[in-house]
Design a protein around this motif. Structure first.
Motif, PDB file in Angstrom:
ATOM      1  N   ALA A 144      12.222  -1.895   7.286  1.00  0.00           N
ATOM      2  CA  ALA A 144      11.740  -0.530   7.105  1.00  0.00           C
ATOM      3  C   ALA A 144      10.241  -0.449   7.327  1.00  0.00           C
ATOM      4  CB  ALA A 144      12.101  -0.037   5.702  1.00  0.00           C
ATOM      5  N   MET A 145       9.497  -1.383   6.735  1.00  0.00           N
ATOM      6  CA  MET A 145       8.049  -1.367   6.887  1.00  0.00           C
ATOM      7  C   MET A 145       7.636  -1.598   8.336  1.00  0.00           C
ATOM      8  SD  MET A 145       6.669  -0.605   4.042  1.00  0.00           S
ATOM      9  CE  MET A 145       8.077   0.477   3.767  1.00  0.00           C
ATOM     10  N   ALA A 146       8.349  -2.495   9.023  1.00  0.00           N
ATOM     11  CA  ALA A 146       8.041  -2.741  10.434  1.00  0.00           C
ATOM     12  C   ALA A 146       8.267  -1.479  11.261  1.00  0.00           C
ATOM     13  CB  ALA A 146       8.891  -3.888  10.962  1.00  0.00           C
ATOM     14  N   LEU A 147       9.377  -0.792  11.021  1.00  0.00           N
ATOM     15  CA  LEU A 147       9.668   0.450  11.739  1.00  0.00           C
ATOM     16  C   LEU A 147       8.612   1.516  11.460  1.00  0.00           C
ATOM     17  CD1 LEU A 147      13.524   0.790  11.248  1.00  0.00           C
ATOM     18  CD2 LEU A 147      12.345   0.722  13.454  1.00  0.00           C
ATOM     19  N   MET A 148       8.253   1.654  10.198  1.00  0.00           N
ATOM     20  CA  MET A 148       7.282   2.678   9.822  1.00  0.00           C
ATOM     21  C   MET A 148       5.930   2.451  10.487  1.00  0.00           C
ATOM     22  SD  MET A 148       8.333   3.046   5.811  1.00  0.00           S
ATOM     23  CE  MET A 148       6.982   4.146   5.365  1.00  0.00           C
ATOM     24  N   GLN A 149       5.613   1.174  10.753  1.00  0.00           N
ATOM     25  CA  GLN A 149       4.338   0.866  11.382  1.00  0.00           C
ATOM     26  C   GLN A 149       4.424   0.815  12.914  1.00  0.00           C
ATOM     27  OE1 GLN A 149       1.412   0.699   9.826  1.00  0.00           O
ATOM     28  NE2 GLN A 149       2.507   1.283   7.966  1.00  0.00           N
TER      29      GLN A 149
ATOM     30  N   GLY B 283      -0.355  15.017  10.940  1.00  0.00           N
ATOM     31  CA  GLY B 283      -0.036  13.781  10.252  1.00  0.00           C
ATOM     32  C   GLY B 283       1.370  13.803   9.684  1.00  0.00           C
ATOM     33  N   HIS B 284       1.548  13.149   8.545  1.00  0.00           N
ATOM     34  CA  HIS B 284       2.869  13.016   7.924  1.00  0.00           C
ATOM     35  C   HIS B 284       3.095  14.212   7.005  1.00  0.00           C
ATOM     36  CE1 HIS B 284       6.421  10.662   7.014  1.00  0.00           C
ATOM     37  NE2 HIS B 284       6.212  10.842   5.717  1.00  0.00           N
ATOM     38  N   ALA B 285       3.509  15.326   7.582  1.00  0.00           N
ATOM     39  CA  ALA B 285       3.657  16.566   6.814  1.00  0.00           C
ATOM     40  C   ALA B 285       4.593  17.519   7.541  1.00  0.00           C
ATOM     41  CB  ALA B 285       2.294  17.229   6.607  1.00  0.00           C
ATOM     42  N   TRP B 286       5.243  18.395   6.753  1.00  0.00           N
ATOM     43  CA  TRP B 286       6.159  19.396   7.316  1.00  0.00           C
ATOM     44  C   TRP B 286       5.345  20.441   8.072  1.00  0.00           C
ATOM     45  CZ3 TRP B 286      11.506  19.362   7.148  1.00  0.00           C
ATOM     46  CH2 TRP B 286      12.149  20.529   7.594  1.00  0.00           C
ATOM     47  N   SER B 287       5.581  20.529   9.363  1.00  0.00           N
ATOM     48  CA  SER B 287       4.803  21.415  10.222  1.00  0.00           C
ATOM     49  C   SER B 287       5.053  22.887   9.884  1.00  0.00           C
ATOM     50  CB  SER B 287       5.161  21.147  11.688  1.00  0.00           C
ATOM     51  OG  SER B 287       4.420  21.975  12.543  1.00  0.00           O
TER      52      SER B 287
ATOM     53  N   ARG C 158       0.829  -1.206   0.000  1.00  0.00           N
ATOM     54  CA  ARG C 158       0.000   0.000   0.000  1.00  0.00           C
ATOM     55  C   ARG C 158       0.861   1.252   0.000  1.00  0.00           C
ATOM     56  NH1 ARG C 158      -3.116  -3.165   3.577  1.00  0.00           N
ATOM     57  NH2 ARG C 158      -2.180  -2.163   5.401  1.00  0.00           N
ATOM     58  N   THR C 159       1.914   1.248   0.834  1.00  0.00           N
ATOM     59  CA  THR C 159       2.805   2.412   0.885  1.00  0.00           C
ATOM     60  C   THR C 159       3.444   2.659  -0.476  1.00  0.00           C
ATOM     61  OG1 THR C 159       3.280   2.007   3.205  1.00  0.00           O
ATOM     62  CG2 THR C 159       4.827   3.404   2.012  1.00  0.00           C
TER      63      THR C 159
ATOM     64  N   ARG D 279      -0.424  12.043  14.878  1.00  0.00           N
ATOM     65  CA  ARG D 279      -1.405  11.341  14.048  1.00  0.00           C
ATOM     66  C   ARG D 279      -0.772  10.857  12.743  1.00  0.00           C
ATOM     67  NH1 ARG D 279      -6.797  13.624  15.265  1.00  0.00           N
ATOM     68  NH2 ARG D 279      -6.892  13.664  17.551  1.00  0.00           N
ATOM     69  N   ASP D 280       0.527  10.706  12.743  1.00  0.00           N
ATOM     70  CA  ASP D 280       1.245  10.263  11.547  1.00  0.00           C
ATOM     71  C   ASP D 280       0.984   8.775  11.328  1.00  0.00           C
ATOM     72  OD1 ASP D 280       3.072   9.584   9.552  1.00  0.00           O
ATOM     73  OD2 ASP D 280       4.621  10.936  10.312  1.00  0.00           O
ATOM     74  N   THR D 281       0.321   8.435  10.215  1.00  0.00           N
ATOM     75  CA  THR D 281       0.032   7.037   9.907  1.00  0.00           C
ATOM     76  C   THR D 281       1.004   6.466   8.877  1.00  0.00           C
ATOM     77  OG1 THR D 281      -1.574   7.707   8.213  1.00  0.00           O
ATOM     78  CG2 THR D 281      -2.416   7.304  10.446  1.00  0.00           C
TER      79      THR D 281
END
Length: 384
Positions: A258-263, A350-354, A80-81, A289-291
């Motif tokens: 990598a996928m394990a870390l990201m999750q 979420g996953h974005a530059w603040s 999915r990623t 809230r970073d998914t």
């Protein structure tokens, strides 16, 4: 349609993902206007596939060392990623032009480990001055122009004079333009991408007579992970590092890790994580809230910086951006009282530059302003 699907699968197995996606989009008249349709087509074409460490698709029976197939949890997440990143890359629009008084020039640097292009921003009147250098490493599917506009770092470089370097990761190195932070060959000194980036930085310092005592590196997501890798492998080069929504150094040894870390998992590398430590001061941002990259990685990154291994004074502050996000800021002070590690947890982000501009990708204008805070933190630190 069946023939197109079979050909797309063949192209994908050969690593020719752009051609495969173009073929799939051409299979349906409205696919270019319907992301759901193209996603369904991609799912069908790549059904039963798995991903290797180079972000290529291979047969289900030949996963990396047999570690996972698409039916496994991490493989499904990996798919999915990867699929979403590829769709974003193919549908991304060219970043708008940002008109500023300084100069934004293009160049390239060649090292035995490879060649990378870059863009360098020099603020108005900056030529001939001994300015600091801020290195900005973009995230997946991004590029220098997009990242410069989204972070607004060039605007800030006019107010707080510094040169800003944006290395570019090509699709030839990673299909989604991610820095390869998860590959063992790109986690070492004098090898792989760290060596290319360090060589590029040294060359530009010499060419433009920049201040070698004030060199800083920051990045988002995969770029944030590579920023920490540079701080670990070339600590003598950087006065401070900024990591936004990143991952720890040296823990992953391939895509399954990598996928394990990201999750939120450990990636099987807890012992490896503890073996790394850098004395480079660091400022870390992560949305709770970073998914895409689990917020737990912010603590793992912080644990790799040496000040967290020392007896230091720690203070915690709560704040709120007007009409924006609340945040928690944790500061670790060294023996002189200077903050050498800052960790910002942004509530609701979420996953974005603040604090970034919505003209760029992966930004959250609701703040706090990560670019401004990083420059403020950097200004308190210089080597020597």
């Amino acid at each position: 349609m069946t023939q197109r699907m079979e050909e797309a699968t063949r192209l994908t197995r050969a690593g020719r993902l752009k051609e495969a996606m173009s073929l799939l989009q051409g299979a349906m008249p409205d696919a270019s206007h319907d992301e759901t349709a193209s996603t369904r087509a991609a799912d069908e074409a790549w059904k039963g596939q798995t991903l290797d460490g180079d972000w290529q698709v291979v047969g289900e029976e030949s996963g990396p060392q047999g570690e996972f197939t698409r039916d496994d949890t991490h493989a499904a997440r990996a798919w999915r990623t990867y699929r979403d990143a590829t769709a974003s890359a193919t549908q991304a629009k060219q970043a708008p032009t940002d008109v500023l008084p300084g100069t934004f020039t293009s160049g390239h640097f060649t090292h035995p480990a490879g060649t990378r292009e870059y863009k360098l921003y020099i603020p108005e009147g900056g030529e001939g001055q001994t300015l600091p250098l801020v290195v900005m490493l973009h995230g997946c599917t991004q590029g220098p122009d997009d990242f410069a506009i989204g972070t607004a770092m060039n605007h800030l470089a006019e107010a707080q004079p510094c040169c800003v370097l944006y290395p570019a990761q090509p699709m030839s190195a990673n299909h989604s333009r991610c820095w390869n932070w998860f590959r063992a060959e790109d986690q070492q000194r004098e090898g792989g991408e760290p060596a290319i980036l360090a060589g590029m930085i040294r060359q530009l310092i010499a060419t433009h007579e920049l201040d070698a005592r004030r060199v800083y590196v920051a990045g988002l997501s995969a770029g944030g992970a590579m920023a920490t890798t540079l701080a670990m492998t070339y600590p003598e080069l950087f006065a401070a590092v900024g990591v936004h929504s990143g991952l720890p150094h040296g823990v992953a040894r391939g895509l399954p890790d990598a996928m394990a870390l990201m999750q939120g998992g450990t990636g099987g590398g807890s012992a490896r994580a503890r073996s790394w430590a850098s004395a480079v001061p660091a400022i870390i941002f992560h949305g709770d809230r970073d998914t895409t990259v689990h917020p737990a990685n912010a603590d793992r990154i912080a644990a790799q910086y040496a000040i967290t291994h020392q007896q230091t004074r720690v203070t915690v502050e709560q704040g709120q951006v007007k009409h924006g996000h609340a945040y928690t800021r944790t500061l670790h002070h060294d023996a002189t009282g200077t903050p050498c590690l800052e960790q910002w947890q942004i509530q609701g982000a979420g996953h974005a530059w603040s604090g970034g501009s919505n003209k760029g990708s992966y930004t959250d204008p609701k703040g706090p302003d990560a670019s401004r805070e990083m420059l403020r933190f950097f200004s308190h630190h210089s080597r020597g």
